[in-house]
Design a protein around this motif. Structure first.
Motif, PDB file in Angstrom:
ATOM      1  N   GLN A  68      48.486  17.459  69.062  1.00 15.29           N
ATOM      2  CA  GLN A  68      48.184  17.799  70.452  1.00 15.29           C
ATOM      3  C   GLN A  68      47.438  16.692  71.197  1.00 15.29           C
ATOM      4  O   GLN A  68      47.070  16.878  72.360  1.00 15.29           O
ATOM      5  CB  GLN A  68      47.361  19.100  70.488  1.00 15.29           C
ATOM      6  N   GLN A  79      56.008  13.807  71.116  1.00 12.87           N
ATOM      7  CA  GLN A  79      56.286  15.252  71.068  1.00 12.87           C
ATOM      8  C   GLN A  79      57.511  15.581  71.921  1.00 12.87           C
ATOM      9  O   GLN A  79      58.391  16.330  71.499  1.00 12.87           O
ATOM     10  CB  GLN A  79      55.086  16.054  71.577  1.00 12.87           C
ATOM     11  N   LYS A 125      53.283  20.080  64.748  1.00  8.93           N
ATOM     12  CA  LYS A 125      51.984  19.777  64.156  1.00  8.93           C
ATOM     13  C   LYS A 125      52.193  18.461  63.430  1.00  8.93           C
ATOM     14  O   LYS A 125      53.121  18.335  62.627  1.00  8.93           O
ATOM     15  CB  LYS A 125      51.563  20.853  63.148  1.00  8.93           C
TER      16      LYS A 125
END
Length: 196
Positions: free
Chosen positions: A51, A59, A130
């Motif tokens: 993140q 991502q 993740k």
């Protein structure tokens, strides 16, 4: 005359069995969680850096893949006796399949990074990745550079390798069916070869 004391109540066999089953049902998952967590890339050692804003572009690129797991880099096996993984390939697992059925995507020498090890996981193709790393073993600049180089490579090569894998599975299935048909025909021919 005093009444005699009542003996302590005894626990029934059913209650004892129930208590043992409850304890076992708690111990087994806890043991499994600790075992998995203590593996080299297990949850006890890794940190999710997926993140971080610096990895948003990666991502976005990798969200297009029809995959839910990726592994890259060498790491010690769970018993620490040997090394597993590789810097010359990325193991990619399509969503909905078992981890052991990953597709190996070769990495060209110019994209290989010996100082980078990561696992990537997500629950579905719509979920964010993740990105799991052991911070003491992989520096962030090296991880970021490696992911930025590997992402476009994976986007082009993973579909090719997945199709190659599917074609190979189909070829094996055809060969297996041909062998079964030949065996069945041989048995019928042998059975019908005797005079009546």
């Amino acid at each position: 005359m005093e009444p005699s004391p009542t003996p302590p109540a005894r626990m029934s066999q059913g209650k004892k069995t129930l208590i043992v089953l409850c304890v076992v049902s708690l111990v087994i998952p806890l043991t499994a969680a600790v075992t998995v967590g203590s593996m080299p890339m297990g949850w006890m050692w890794t940190m999710d850096v997926g993140q971080l804003p610096e990895l948003a572009a990666v991502q976005a690129q990798l969200s297009a893949l029809d995959a839910c797991e990726m592994e890259y880099g060498s790491r010690k096996s769970s018993n620490r006796a040997r090394w597993t993984g590789s810097t010359s390939r990325v193991k990619v697992v399509p969503c909905g399949t078992f981890s052991s059925l990953g597709i190996s995507v070769p990495v060209p020498p110019e994209l290989q990074a010996s100082d980078v090890t990561f696992d990537m996981r997500r629950g579905s193709v719509k979920a964010p990745w993740k990105i799991l790393v052991v911070k003491e073993e992989t520096s962030f600049p090296a991880l970021k550079k490696s992911l930025e180089q590997l992402a476009p490579h994976l986007l082009t090569q993973y579909p090719i390798e997945r199709q190659r894998d599917a074609d190979l599975d189909a070829q094996w299935a055809r060969e297996r069916q041909a062998r079964k048909d030949a065996e069945r025909a041989l048995k019928e021919e042998a059975k019908d070869s005797y005079p009546e």
